[in-house]
Design a protein around this motif. Structure first.
Motif, short mmCIF file in Angstrom:
data_model
loop_
_atom_site.label_atom_id
_atom_site.label_comp_id
_atom_site.label_asym_id
_atom_site.label_seq_id
_atom_site.Cartn_x
_atom_site.Cartn_y
_atom_site.Cartn_z
N ALA A 21 0.82 -1.22 0.00
CA ALA A 21 0.00 0.00 0.00
C ALA A 21 0.85 1.27 0.00
N VAL A 22 1.87 1.30 0.85
CA VAL A 22 2.66 2.53 0.96
C VAL A 22 3.69 2.59 -0.15
N GLY A 23 3.62 3.62 -0.94
CA GLY A 23 4.57 3.75 -2.06
C GLY A 23 4.42 5.11 -2.72
N LEU A 24 4.67 5.11 -4.01
CA LEU A 24 4.58 6.37 -4.76
C LEU A 24 3.18 6.95 -4.72
N GLY A 25 2.18 6.06 -4.54
CA GLY A 25 0.79 6.53 -4.46
C GLY A 25 0.62 7.55 -3.35
N ASN A 26 1.30 7.35 -2.24
CA ASN A 26 1.15 8.26 -1.11
C ASN A 26 2.00 9.51 -1.27
N ILE A 27 3.23 9.32 -1.73
CA ILE A 27 4.17 10.43 -1.66
C ILE A 27 4.24 11.22 -2.96
N MET A 98 -0.88 -2.32 -16.38
CA MET A 98 -0.88 -0.89 -16.72
C MET A 98 -0.19 -0.07 -15.62
N ILE A 99 -0.52 -0.42 -14.36
CA ILE A 99 0.08 0.35 -13.25
C ILE A 99 1.59 0.11 -13.22
N LEU A 100 2.00 -1.14 -13.35
CA LEU A 100 3.44 -1.43 -13.31
C LEU A 100 4.18 -0.61 -14.38
N PHE A 102 3.43 2.45 -15.84
CA PHE A 102 3.71 3.87 -15.59
C PHE A 102 4.39 4.10 -14.25
N TYR A 103 4.12 3.18 -13.30
CA TYR A 103 4.74 3.28 -11.98
C TYR A 103 6.27 3.17 -12.09
N SER A 104 6.70 2.29 -13.01
CA SER A 104 8.14 2.08 -13.16
C SER A 104 8.83 3.32 -13.73
N PHE A 224 -6.07 3.24 -5.62
CA PHE A 224 -4.66 3.11 -6.02
C PHE A 224 -3.78 3.00 -4.78
N SER A 225 -4.00 3.92 -3.86
CA SER A 225 -3.12 4.01 -2.71
C SER A 225 -3.24 2.77 -1.81
N LEU A 226 -4.44 2.21 -1.75
CA LEU A 226 -4.62 1.03 -0.89
C LEU A 226 -4.35 -0.27 -1.65
N SER A 227 -3.89 -0.20 -2.89
CA SER A 227 -3.64 -1.39 -3.74
C SER A 227 -4.91 -2.22 -3.85
N LEU A 228 -6.02 -1.55 -4.11
CA LEU A 228 -7.33 -2.19 -3.96
C LEU A 228 -8.06 -2.37 -5.27
N THR A 231 -7.23 -7.34 -6.84
CA THR A 231 -7.00 -8.64 -6.20
C THR A 231 -5.59 -8.84 -5.64
N CYS A 232 -4.89 -7.72 -5.45
CA CYS A 232 -3.54 -7.80 -4.88
C CYS A 232 -3.65 -8.20 -3.40
N LEU A 233 -4.53 -7.53 -2.68
CA LEU A 233 -4.68 -7.84 -1.26
C LEU A 233 -5.38 -9.18 -1.07
N ILE A 320 6.58 -5.21 -6.40
CA ILE A 320 6.62 -6.66 -6.17
C ILE A 320 5.19 -7.17 -6.05
N SER A 321 4.38 -6.46 -5.29
CA SER A 321 3.01 -6.95 -5.03
C SER A 321 2.17 -6.90 -6.31
N MET A 322 2.36 -5.85 -7.13
CA MET A 322 1.53 -5.82 -8.34
C MET A 322 2.01 -6.84 -9.38
N SER A 323 3.32 -7.14 -9.40
CA SER A 323 3.82 -8.16 -10.32
C SER A 323 3.29 -9.53 -9.95
N GLU A 324 3.14 -9.74 -8.65
CA GLU A 324 2.71 -11.06 -8.15
C GLU A 324 1.33 -11.46 -8.69
N ILE A 325 0.48 -10.48 -9.00
CA ILE A 325 -0.86 -10.78 -9.52
C ILE A 325 -0.75 -11.54 -10.84
N PHE A 326 0.04 -11.00 -11.76
CA PHE A 326 0.24 -11.60 -13.07
C PHE A 326 0.96 -12.94 -12.93
N1 PFF Z 1 -0.53 1.23 -3.41
C1 PFF Z 1 0.65 1.50 -4.15
C2 PFF Z 1 1.10 2.91 -3.87
O1 PFF Z 1 0.36 3.67 -3.21
O2 PFF Z 1 2.17 3.29 -4.30
C3 PFF Z 1 0.45 1.28 -5.62
C4 PFF Z 1 -0.10 -0.08 -5.94
C5 PFF Z 1 0.54 -1.23 -5.48
C6 PFF Z 1 -1.23 -0.20 -6.71
C7 PFF Z 1 0.05 -2.49 -5.78
C8 PFF Z 1 -1.74 -1.44 -7.02
C9 PFF Z 1 -1.09 -2.58 -6.54
F1 PFF Z 1 -1.57 -3.76 -6.84
#
Ligand code: PFF
Length: 447
Positions: A21-27, A98-100, A102-104, A224-228, A231-233, A320-326
């Motif tokens: 959850a905590v990552g670029l989404g928050n900061i 998609m997120i992976l 642009f996030y990268s 986005f921020s909660l990785s929600l 199906t990641c969580l 790591i968590s978003m890659s794990e879904i795929f």
């Molecule tokens: N929650 C992450 C962030 O705030 O940076 C981004 C994220 C991680 C989105 C994992 C989706 C996900 F599956």
């Protein structure tokens, strides 16, 4: 299955969920979204979304994952044989890729800022110079692409070798340090000359500014921020043991994640107003403001280096968590080897990530629905796919799943006395799905 099980059982699953959850989404994303949508009102709506949509949908994902100990697709097949709800896993796969991508790109910029901090290049300039520094980086196709690939390479090595455990261990230590650092930076920002303006911008909501795009933006930001919603969580929860308290864990994740986002805002906005910058600057906001903040702190070199290193780790625990879904989908549903799945995931992200990196230079005029590819990926995944996924998951748990299993999961088979059970079930059944639909209707102008 065995590899995924190993990955997760050996690390603290709650810590992993917070790491996701905590990552670029928050900061990075929260301050710029809040800045573009007028500050206070956006933040107020964001917090409502976390409470009434975020927490119930986290719990819904946890219930599905923990009750079956399976990936999203097979979990839903087990709970409701033949049900079409399992297709939600495809929403998860598309949005995670998609997120992976642009996030990268953004994490690549963080990596380059980390490197520049190390060389001392991010120190002692004026705010205008930092704007130039960022424009030179994002404006250069090869630099952006190089750093995107380097970041994806690091992500690849970690997930392929299955050394998440090590990374999680490091980040269990790094996250609290990041938190501490954020508090120090907050205090520093509160001492800036126009701090009051910044705080007013954040905490005095002007509800006359509420617009469909703000509301859908706040909802998307919460997901986005909660990785929600992707199906990641759910996947992480499939490794929780039967003692993990679901409601408490969901609340901890939501509260910590929101605190980090608000702290980031309290760091950025006083500085924005003190440096005479533009709060609505968009994705480049924090890249122009943060070095300026560190620059005027005594020992700026170390603050900036420490901060970018920590943020790099926070980003990698999220990717790591978003890659794990795929990867779990490919290995468990299609019997692909983990190595192959990791390679495929990285390759797709490299191709799409290249397009996202080029959105700030060669392809900045190439627009679809008025958005660059980077913005389009961000908008479609956060504001449409994740809430749609969240809607499906909430409806599934609220209306389709056996109520007995839902109650068993919430109370750990009667061991916990969850006083908030009724309101939680009410939110999962009615509030979250209805709010998501209403927000979609509001943004399309139908409501
Ligand atoms: N929650 C992450 C962030 O705030 O940076 C981004 C994220 C991680 C989105 C994992 C989706 C996900 F599956």
């Amino acid at each position: 299955m065995s590899e995924r099980a190993q990955f997760a059982t050996k690390m603290g699953v709650i810590a992993a969920s917070v790491g996701s959850a905590v990552g670029l989404g928050n900061i990075w994303r929260f301050p710029y979204e809040a800045g573009m949508h007028g500050g206070g009102a956006f933040i107020a709506i964001y917090i409502l979304c976390v409470l009434f949509l975020g927490i119930p949908v986290i719990i819904a994902e946890f219930i599905i994952g923990r009750s079956t100990h399976q990936n999203a697709n097979s979990a839903i097949r087990t709970l409701a044989p033949g049900s079409k709800f399992r297709y939600v896993s495809y929403i998860g796969i598309c949005s995670s890729i998609m997120i992976l991508s642009f996030y990268s790109v953004v994490a690549g910029w963080i990596a380059e800022y980390m490197f520049q901090s190390l060389l001392g290049g991010l120190n002692g300039h004026s705010t205008q110079d930092y704007a130039k520094t960022f424009n030179a980086l994002a404006g250069s196709p090869w630099r952006s692409i190089l750093w995107t690939y380097l970041f994806l390479g690091a992500n690849f090595l970690i997930i392929r070798k299955g050394i998440q455990k090590g990374i999680e261990k490091i980040s269990n230590f790094m996250m609290p340090v990041l938190f501490l650092l954020l508090i120090i930076f907050c205090i520093n920002s509160l001492l800036l000359p126009n701090a009051k303006e910044g705080l007013k911008f954040m905490f005095m909501p002007d509800f006359s500014q509420v617009s469909p795009s703000m509301v859908v933006g706040a909802m998307g930001q919460a997901f986005f921020s909660l990785s929600l919603g992707l199906t990641c969580l759910l996947t992480y929860a499939s490794y929780f043991n039967n003692k993990t308290p679901l409601v408490k864990s969901a609340t901890i994740i939501a509260v910590l994640d929101t605190c980090v986002a608000v702290l980031a805002g309290v760091i950025i906005f006083p500085a924005v107003f003190s440096f005479g910058a533009e709060p609505a600057a968009g994705p480049k906001l924090v890249f122009e403001i943060l070095p300026g903040i560190f620059g005027q702190m005594p020992g700026g070199y170390f603050w900036s280096l420490a901060f970018f290193i920590l943020l790099f780790f926070a980003s990698i625990t999220s990717t790591i968590s978003m890659s794990e879904i795929f990867i779990t989908f490919c290995t468990e549903e299609h019997k692909m080897s983990r190595k192959k799945a990791t390679r495929l995931n990285t390759l797709i992200a490299m191709v799409l990530g290249t397009l996202c990196a080029l959105s700030f230079n060669l392809l900045d005029d190439f627009k679809i629905f008025g958005k660059t590819i980077f913005d389009l990926f961000d908008y479609v995944s956060s504001n449409i796919l994740l809430p749609a996924g969240g809607f499906i998951l909430a409806v599934f748990v609220g209306w389709v799943m056996d109520k007995k299993i839902v109650k068993e999961q919430l109370t750990n088979s009667g061991e916990l006395n969850v006083r908030t059970m009724k309101p939680i079930i009410f939110c999962i059944r009615y509030v979250a799905p209805a709010a998501i639909v209403l927000i979609f209707l509001y943004v399309t102008g139908l409501f």
